[in-house]
Design an enzyme around this catalytic site. Structure first.
Site, PDB file in Angstrom:
ATOM      1  N   THR A  39       6.429  -7.973   3.378  1.00 17.30           N
ATOM      2  CA  THR A  39       7.434  -6.991   2.914  1.00 17.30           C
ATOM      3  C   THR A  39       7.131  -6.504   1.511  1.00 17.30           C
ATOM      4  O   THR A  39       7.573  -5.433   1.121  1.00 17.30           O
ATOM      5  CB  THR A  39       8.844  -7.611   2.942  1.00 17.30           C
ATOM      6  OG1 THR A  39       8.845  -8.776   2.126  1.00 17.30           O
ATOM      7  CG2 THR A  39       9.255  -7.977   4.352  1.00 17.30           C
ATOM      8  N   CYS A  40       6.387  -7.325   0.736  1.00 18.55           N
ATOM      9  CA  CYS A  40       6.060  -6.884  -0.626  1.00 18.55           C
ATOM     10  C   CYS A  40       5.273  -5.588  -0.603  1.00 18.55           C
ATOM     11  O   CYS A  40       5.393  -4.756  -1.486  1.00 18.55           O
ATOM     12  CB  CYS A  40       5.230  -7.951  -1.338  1.00 18.55           C
ATOM     13  SG  CYS A  40       6.078  -9.527  -1.483  1.00 18.55           S
ATOM     14  N   PHE A  41       4.384  -5.467   0.404  1.00 12.28           N
ATOM     15  CA  PHE A  41       3.491  -4.307   0.460  1.00 12.28           C
ATOM     16  C   PHE A  41       3.826  -3.374   1.619  1.00 12.28           C
ATOM     17  O   PHE A  41       3.052  -2.490   1.938  1.00 12.28           O
ATOM     18  CB  PHE A  41       2.042  -4.789   0.582  1.00 12.28           C
ATOM     19  CG  PHE A  41       1.606  -5.649  -0.560  1.00 12.28           C
ATOM     20  CD1 PHE A  41       1.191  -5.097  -1.760  1.00 12.28           C
ATOM     21  CD2 PHE A  41       1.635  -7.032  -0.432  1.00 12.28           C
ATOM     22  CE1 PHE A  41       0.776  -5.892  -2.809  1.00 12.28           C
ATOM     23  CE2 PHE A  41       1.229  -7.831  -1.487  1.00 12.28           C
ATOM     24  CZ  PHE A  41       0.793  -7.272  -2.681  1.00 12.28           C
TER      25      PHE A  41
END
Length: 1039
Positions: A1006-1008
């Protein structure tokens, strides 16, 4: 020797000169002494003579009071002559009073001509002297009348005495000498009366009457008796009638008598027979014709100034309400006179306080001197003016419009057969009964048709009347709402006025009024005044009607007509802005714009709350977003005005792009975006998962505004104090933000509550139990603002009324708390509106202007106004009660909490950025769009790595499964679990990467916003694995 003789000569001359000076001074002193002595002797002699005369007068009246004998007219004449010779207004007040009584008594004696004071007028030797004497006596009566106060009992008796003197000797009707054979003398006597009246007029008789009337009537309760008022009005009318209503006397009567506050109302109350006299002389008609000449009307207005011009206007309006025939015959002149007088007052009406303005209870700030002595009579003046927008006068003036029958369909309105939901059951009780009482047929929807010439007499007349009411609205600023309420009272006036507007010009509607904007002619101004009045009144009507009256009962306008009208207004406002008219607008043009725009926005906001217009109704198809964005980049004024006034003409998607663009520009300006030459400052915070809210609050609330807008990196620590694995590339912060918002908006925390119906959030009225609760709300506002700023959607469904407050709509003068109340408590709204429709005596319900609330087991009484718990709700104040109650529930109770949250939110998000969104659109900006996901758009913004490409079989299967096999809910879960949001898609931020081995589940970062997808051998396996991953709520097993 020579010098000595010269010196003695000079001394001799000097002494001689001094001697001459002394002799001259002596003579001067002697002459002055003689003169002073003469003056003193004269003064003493005069005083002695005055004392003797006054003693003689007192003796005369003393003997007269004893009633020993009736005094002859000649003896009265002689004693009066002596009194007038030494008369001093202060000293001889009582003696003059006795003289007046003596003269009046002599006139009442029967059959004794020698006693009648007026008989001296027949004496050849005394006629001229008698006429001079009676003129002097009557003028002294006038002088006394100027000083007397009718509200003092003693003074009121003297007022009656002096008025009786004036009435008796300015008309021969009461003179006994003219009875019988004396009738032949009447013409001569009438001539003498006319001479006396003329003398009084020259001296300022009308000014005296004005002062007396103002002293007696310019108050909440009149102090003049019926007899006094009758006498004054009779005296005022005599010169006018005698001069056969000459312009000069009509002018004096208008300036000095008709300008007395509410004198016509007082006449109607105290002495209605005087109104009959006015009618018998056709005075109202004569006044209107006199004032219809512009120069004469201007002259009267200039003489009176603002306050008294308004009083004259009030009296004319009141007379007009009693004279239907004249009003119908002279509508044009009557309307013209009122417009001229109101326009004169309007010149001095100011928008704000200054050193040159004075406060007026009806006109507001006024740049002419205000007579504060008239303030007590303002309520009566207002009642007179109310006749102008009363039903009776509106029916007469708008007879041409109201007489037109709207086309009707012959189909009988059918009752709806579908069942009524419990939510709407209460107001439906009498709904159809009321609808059938109004009409058994349904009229056609009014649309622009054209065909009526704008230069026709009928159109010009209606335009003039609209100009009158528009001028009234802009002049009588303090009673504007009263005027609008009066104009909207008749249900059929506004639809018939709209029908009239639809018929104007060749095609009707927009084109005609746009042409008027470019023509600076009087005719164009009048047509635009009609449009302006229609907009102001319609806006007021829709603002005060509740949803049942607008949507179910459809009072005044059908919903389809509101669609037509809103389309017209939308185009009109757009053209005014896009054609550059608003940029340079001043005065009337700017007022017109605000009027039309105000009506448009009331309709738009009503539609946002409960739709009546079709989809895409508010958009402008001829406006390309790309063109608008280019003009905004160039700082073009028309593009900025469009965004400021009517952002709804731009598609929502484009406004979101614009919003994100504004955020990006600010980030670049603040140096919050990474560039090749610099990196933005990063704020690092460490958060314990078990104390996420407390740690977040402590570490973030102290950050500066720019730091809050900047990059914040989060490091999570578990309960053992060990750092969790993971790199924060916005994903961890996003998780932190989502979690913290989830906690603070949890109703169990009691910072926020949910509405009773659809469970939407708003600040809890009892949130004050938290320590530092206002700082908490400010922090929540900042977190919410940060989420919107970064394009992170959060699942926080707000109540509609709270979103309106977040947008600042509640500060608008057109905002209605009652309209927003259903979004808080629909049941409470129904109960309140049932009070509005209650047909009986509302006081029987035992309500007061207060609200009882159960607060944590204790009953608390909130007063809606000071002392409200002792003020009963009645039929007169029930509308105020409804609005006060709605305002209390949605504003007063949570005022501090809302203000703190808005303060925090606006520290991140500028108010002007979100003003381009409606309340529902702001909710979409915060929580994302519930609309169907645009897969084609998502494809365009997807980047492939690790061997995948757009034509790869797994990628083709993926898009096919999402499009054809997944439900909308499953598609939404897929996007959520890959960490994607509306904001990330807009930034071109969604990635799919190949992953080995092929038998495992797909995973995500989800960070990227990254989906790691194995290279599956079959489409069915891909479908099964995807569905399993999202349905088990594992978030694709975060990698």
């Amino acid at each position: 020797m020579f010098s000595a003789s010269q010196s003695s000569k000079a001394q001799f001359l000097d002494k001689a000169r001094q001697a001459r000076e002394e002799r001259r001074e002596l003579k001067e002193r002697e002459r002055a002494a003689v003169q002073v002595q003469a003056l003193i002797r004269r003064f003493l002699c005069r005083c002695r003579l005055q004392r003797e005369i006054r003693r003689e007068v007192e003796d005369f009246f003393g003997a007269n009071e004893s009633g020993s004998s009736k005094r002859s007219a000649l003896s009265v004449f002689r004693i009066a002559r002596k009194l007038l010779f030494v008369f001093n207004q202060k000293e001889d007040k009582e003696r003059f009073e006795k003289l007046c009584r003596c003269i009046l008594n002599s006139m009442d004696v029967e059959n004794e001509p020698k006693v009648w004071y007026v008989s001296l007028a027949l004496s050849k030797d005394l006629t001229l002297l008698w006429i001079k004497q009676i003129k002097d006596i009557l003028w002294f009566c006038c002088e006394f009348l100027k000083q007397l106060k009718p509200d003092i009992l003693q003074d009121s008796r003297l007022v009656n005495l002096h008025l009786t003197m004036l009435v008796t000797f300015t008309d021969t009707s009461t003179w006994k000498i003219l009875r019988g054979k004396g009738e032949t003398l009447r013409p001569a006597m009438n001539h003498i009366c006319a001479n006396i009246m003329g003398h009084l007029n020259q001296k300022g008789f009308y000014s005296v009457l004005q002062i007396l009337l103002t002293n007696g009537l310019a108050r909440s309760r009149p102090s003049l008796s019926k007899g006094s008022l009758t006498a004054i009005f009779s005296l005022a009318l005599r010169p006018v009638v005698a001069a056969q209503f000459s312009d000069n006397l009509l002018r004096s009567f208008l300036i000095h008598v008709m300008s007395v506050p509410a004198i016509m109302t007082h006449l109607a109350t105290l002495t209605p027979e005087r109104l009959a006299v006015i009618e018998s002389h056709d005075l109202f008609h004569k006044f209107i014709l006199f004032l219809s000449r512009e120069a004469q009307c201007r002259d009267v207005c200039v003489c009176l100034e603002g306050s008294h011009t308004l009083c004259l206007l009030g009296n004319l309006v009141y007379l007009g309400s009693l004279n239907d025939k004249v009003l119908e015959e002279e509508t044009a002149h009557f309307v013209g006179v009122l417009i001229h007088m109101l326009s004169y007052c309007q010149k001095y009406v100011s928008q704000k306080k200054s050193n040159l303005t004075h406060w007026h209870p009806v006109l507001g700030w006024f740049s002419q001197t205000v007579d504060y002595g008239l303030n007590e009579s303002m309520p009566l003046l207002t009642k007179q003016l109310q006749h102008l927008w009363g039903v009776h006068m509106i029916r007469i003036l708008f007879s041409d419009v109201l007489s037109k029958k709207l086309l009707e369909n012959q189909e009988i309105a059918q009752l709806p057969t579908q069942p009524v939901s419990p939510q709407n059951s209460l107001p439906m009780k009498n709904l159809f009964k009321r609808a059938f009482q109004k009409s058994a047929s349904v009229r056609n929807i009014l649309k622009p048709v054209g065909g009526k010439r704008v230069d026709s007499a009928e159109v010009q007349k209606v335009c003039s009347i609209c100009v009158l009411y528009q001028t009234t609205l802009t002049t009588l600023t303090q009673i504007r709402l009263q005027i609008l309420t009066g104009l909207t009272y008749l249900d059929d006036l506004l639809p018939k006025l709209w029908a009239f507007i639809c018929e104007l010009g060749p095609q009707g509607g927009l084109k005609l009024f746009l042409e008027c904007l470019s023509n600076d002619t009087e005719e164009s101004k009048r047509l635009l005044a009609m449009l302006m009045l229609f907009c102001d009144c319609s806006r007021h009507l829709i603002t005060i009607l509740d949803d049942i009256e607008v949507y179910e009962e459809q009072i005044s306008f059908k919903l389809e007509e509101l669609v037509t009208i809103s389309s017209f207004l939308n185009s009109f406002v757009f053209k005014m802005i896009w054609d550059g008219i608003v940029e340079n607008a001043r005065g009337e043009t700017l007022e017109l714009f605000h009027s039309v725009h105000g009506w448009l926005m009331v309709l738009y906001e009503r539609d946002c709350r409960r739709r009546f217009a079709p989809e895409d109704h508010w958009l402008r198809k001829d406006l390309k977003p790309s063109v608008l964005f280019q003009e905004l980049d160039k700082d073009k004024k028309r593009a900025q005005l469009l965004l400021q006034y009517i952002p709804h003409v731009i598609p929502h998607k484009n406004r979101v792009l614009l919003f994100r663009n504004m955020v990006t520009k600010e980030k670049e300006k603040l140096g919050l975006v990474e560039t090749s030459s610099a990196s933005p400052h990063v704020t690092h915070i460490t958060i314990r998962r078990s104390r996420m809210l407390e740690d977040g609050y402590e570490q973030l609330r102290q950050l500066s505004q720019n730091a809050m807008k900047g990059v914040i990196r989060v490091k999570f620590v578990n309960d053992l104090g060990v750092d969790e694995a993971g790199i924060d590339q916005d994903g961890v912060f996003k998780e932190f933000l989502e979690e913290i918002i989830k906690k603070v908006f949890d109703p169990a925390l009691n910072l926020f509550k949910t509405t009773s119906g659809d469970e939407r959030l708003y600040p809890s009225p009892t949130s004050y139990i938290h320590e530092n609760y206002l700082q908490l709300f400010e922090f929540v506002g900042k977190m919410l603002g940060k989420a919107v700023y970064e394009g992170i959607v959060v699942d926080v469904p707000f109540a509609s009324f709270f979103l309106s407050q977040l947008l600042g709509h509640h500060h608008s003068v057109f905002y209605s708390s009652v309209d927003e109340l259903p979004s808080l408590d629909s049941e409470f709204y129904k109960n309140l509106t049932s009070i509005k429709r209650y047909d009986g005596d509302i006081s029987d319900l035992g309500l007061t202007l207060s609200y009882d609330e159960d607060v944590m087991g204790q009953l608390v009484c909130h007063e809606l106004v000071p002392g409200g718990k002792t003020i009963p709700v009645t039929n007169e104040n029930k509308i105020s009660y409804i609005h006060l109650m709605a305002h209390f529930r949605m504003h007063t109770q949570i005022k501090n909490q809302t203000a703190a949250l808005i303060s925090g939110f606006r520290s991140i998000i500028k108010p002007e950025w979100i003003r381009m969104f409606s309340a529902p659109e702001l909710q979409r900006l915060i929580s994302g769009d519930n609309a169907e996901i645009d897969l084609e758009d998502l494809k365009k913004h997807t980047v492939y790595y690790g061997g995948f490409h757009g034509s790869h079989r797994v990628i083709i299967w993926l898009w096919d499964i999402l499009a054809n096999d997944f439900s909308p809910e499953e598609r939404a879960m897929f996007l959520k679990d890959t960490g994607d949001t509306l904001g990330s898609v807009l930034r071109g931020f969604f990635t799919i990467r190949k992953k080995e081995p092929g038998g495992r589940l797909p995973t995500s970062s989800t960070c990227f916003n990254l989906l790691k997808l194995p290279n599956y051998s079959k489409k069915s396996i891909l479908r099964e694995k995807l569905r399993y991953a999202i349905s088990m709520n594992t978030g694709f097993e975060l990698s």
